[in-house]
Design a protein around this motif. Structure first.
Motif, mmCIF file in Angstrom:
data_model
loop_
_atom_site.group_PDB
_atom_site.id
_atom_site.type_symbol
_atom_site.label_atom_id
_atom_site.label_comp_id
_atom_site.label_asym_id
_atom_site.label_seq_id
_atom_site.Cartn_x
_atom_site.Cartn_y
_atom_site.Cartn_z
ATOM 1 N N ARG A 17 0.824 -1.212 0.000
ATOM 2 C CA ARG A 17 0.000 0.000 0.000
ATOM 3 C C ARG A 17 0.856 1.259 0.000
ATOM 4 O O ARG A 17 0.487 2.262 -0.601
ATOM 5 C CB ARG A 17 -0.939 0.006 1.215
ATOM 6 N N GLU A 20 1.921 1.676 -3.593
ATOM 7 C CA GLU A 20 0.800 2.114 -4.430
ATOM 8 C C GLU A 20 0.462 3.580 -4.174
ATOM 9 O O GLU A 20 0.217 4.349 -5.112
ATOM 10 C CB GLU A 20 -0.425 1.239 -4.151
ATOM 11 N N THR A 21 0.468 3.978 -2.894
ATOM 12 C CA THR A 21 0.112 5.357 -2.553
ATOM 13 C C THR A 21 1.143 6.344 -3.091
ATOM 14 O O THR A 21 0.791 7.413 -3.600
ATOM 15 C CB THR A 21 -0.041 5.514 -1.031
ATOM 16 N N ALA A 23 2.812 6.054 -5.675
ATOM 17 C CA ALA A 23 2.682 6.106 -7.134
ATOM 18 C C ALA A 23 1.401 6.773 -7.602
ATOM 19 O O ALA A 23 1.254 7.070 -8.802
ATOM 20 C CB ALA A 23 2.758 4.689 -7.715
ATOM 21 N N THR A 24 0.461 7.042 -6.683
ATOM 22 C CA THR A 24 -0.836 7.574 -7.108
ATOM 23 C C THR A 24 -1.244 8.873 -6.420
ATOM 24 O O THR A 24 -2.154 9.564 -6.903
ATOM 25 C CB THR A 24 -1.945 6.534 -6.854
ATOM 26 N N ASP A 26 -1.618 12.687 -5.226
ATOM 27 C CA ASP A 26 -1.430 13.975 -5.912
ATOM 28 C C ASP A 26 -0.262 14.741 -5.304
ATOM 29 O O ASP A 26 0.477 15.436 -6.015
ATOM 30 C CB ASP A 26 -2.710 14.817 -5.801
ATOM 31 N N GLY A 49 3.352 12.593 -8.422
ATOM 32 C CA GLY A 49 2.719 13.732 -7.770
ATOM 33 C C GLY A 49 3.729 14.763 -7.316
ATOM 34 O O GLY A 49 4.948 14.580 -7.405
ATOM 35 N N THR A 75 -5.409 14.306 -3.127
ATOM 36 C CA THR A 75 -4.950 13.282 -2.200
ATOM 37 C C THR A 75 -3.547 13.633 -1.733
ATOM 38 O O THR A 75 -2.629 13.754 -2.538
ATOM 39 C CB THR A 75 -4.922 11.896 -2.872
#
Length: 273
Positions: A17, A20-21, A23-24, A26, A49, A75
């Motif tokens: 996680r 993943e966070t 990489a995603t 903002d 981001g 985010t």
């Protein structure tokens, strides 16, 4: 808003996680952007981001900026050098700001020096309290430790290697030299070490302790119950006998009640006839 639990030292502890966070999200607010960059490179993760620094020196000033981004619906992920944000690290102010804005706050749980040190210390883990960094000034530190001397729960502290010797000496003075403790340094890293012993023995070797230190100290032992006087013991036996209990059995019951030897209670009865 997402709080990311970062590896204490071993990058293999990074959770899926967290990857993943990163990489995603903002925006990624990092305590040390260069250190995060090295971690991301090791993990093979691109951070598309916006990457901003968020550490003790700029936390108060930057929190409103990050709160504005949260209010816009972006985010924002918060990551420290190691462990969970907000726990003696940046993050608490932004969590409060997000809650005030009605923005959901969640976490990608990960490593924590507090519970890791507690688990390997060999000291009781059923009840504990985290006290963070002790005061830096000697007088304030000694007063602070004196206020904790009777705390029955296991205590967990963070401390700098430059102050650990003085801290252990002050703890030994306030808690007693024989209080069990564990000095945990460089957890999960190449030179991880856990030193277990008394506060006095750990203080004697503290000058060689280097790196990031988590200190675990046993809670205060239960206070010994005050022994009743011989007259009081004899009175308790007499009360039981008056209620119909055999004298021998009454003596045994009073002895059990106060964790005393039966002969000790018998002697008190004889002495107070």
């Amino acid at each position: 808003m997402i709080l990311l639990g970062a590896p204490l030292g071993n990058p293999e502890d990074a959770s899926p996680r967290l990857r993943e966070t990163l990489a995603t999200a903002d925006v990624v607010a990092a305590e040390d952007t260069r250190r995060l960059g090295r971690l991301a490179q090791y993990l093979g993760v691109e951070i598309p981001g916006r990457l901003v620094s968020y550490f003790e020196g700029n936390e108060e000033r930057r929190t409103p900026e990050l709160a504005d981004l949260l209010a816009q619906g972006l985010t924002v992920a918060v990551v420290t050098d190691g462990g969970m944000p907000s726990v003696s690290d940046p993050g608490f102010r932004l969590v409060r700001a997000a809650i005030a804005l009605g923005v959901p706050v969640t976490a990608a749980p990960g490593p924590s020096a507090v519970v890791t040190a507690l688990a390997v210390s060999g000291l009781p883990c059923d009840r504990f309290c985290f006290e963070g960094f002790p005061p830096r000034r000697p007088g304030e530190r000694r007063t602070y430790f004196a206020s904790l001397a009777s705390e029955p729960r296991t205590l967990v502290f963070f401390e700098s290697p430059h102050r650990i010797a003085d801290t252990l000496q002050d703890l030994a003075l306030a808690f007693g030299e024989d209080r069990p403790a564990a000095l945990c340094r460089e957890l999960t890293k190449t030179y991880e070490e856990v030193r277990r012993g008394t506060l006095a023995s750990l203080a004697a070797d503290a000058e060689s302790a280097r790196g990031e230190i988590t200190l675990v100290v046993a809670g205060a032992p239960p206070a010994a119950a005050e022994r009743p006087t011989d007259a009081a013991l004899a009175a308790e036996v007499a009360e039981l006998v008056a209620a119909g209990t055999d004298r021998k059995q009454a003596t045994l019951e009073v002895a059990k009640r106060h964790a005393l030897a039966k002969r000790e209670v018998y002697a008190a009865v004889i002495a107070n006839k």
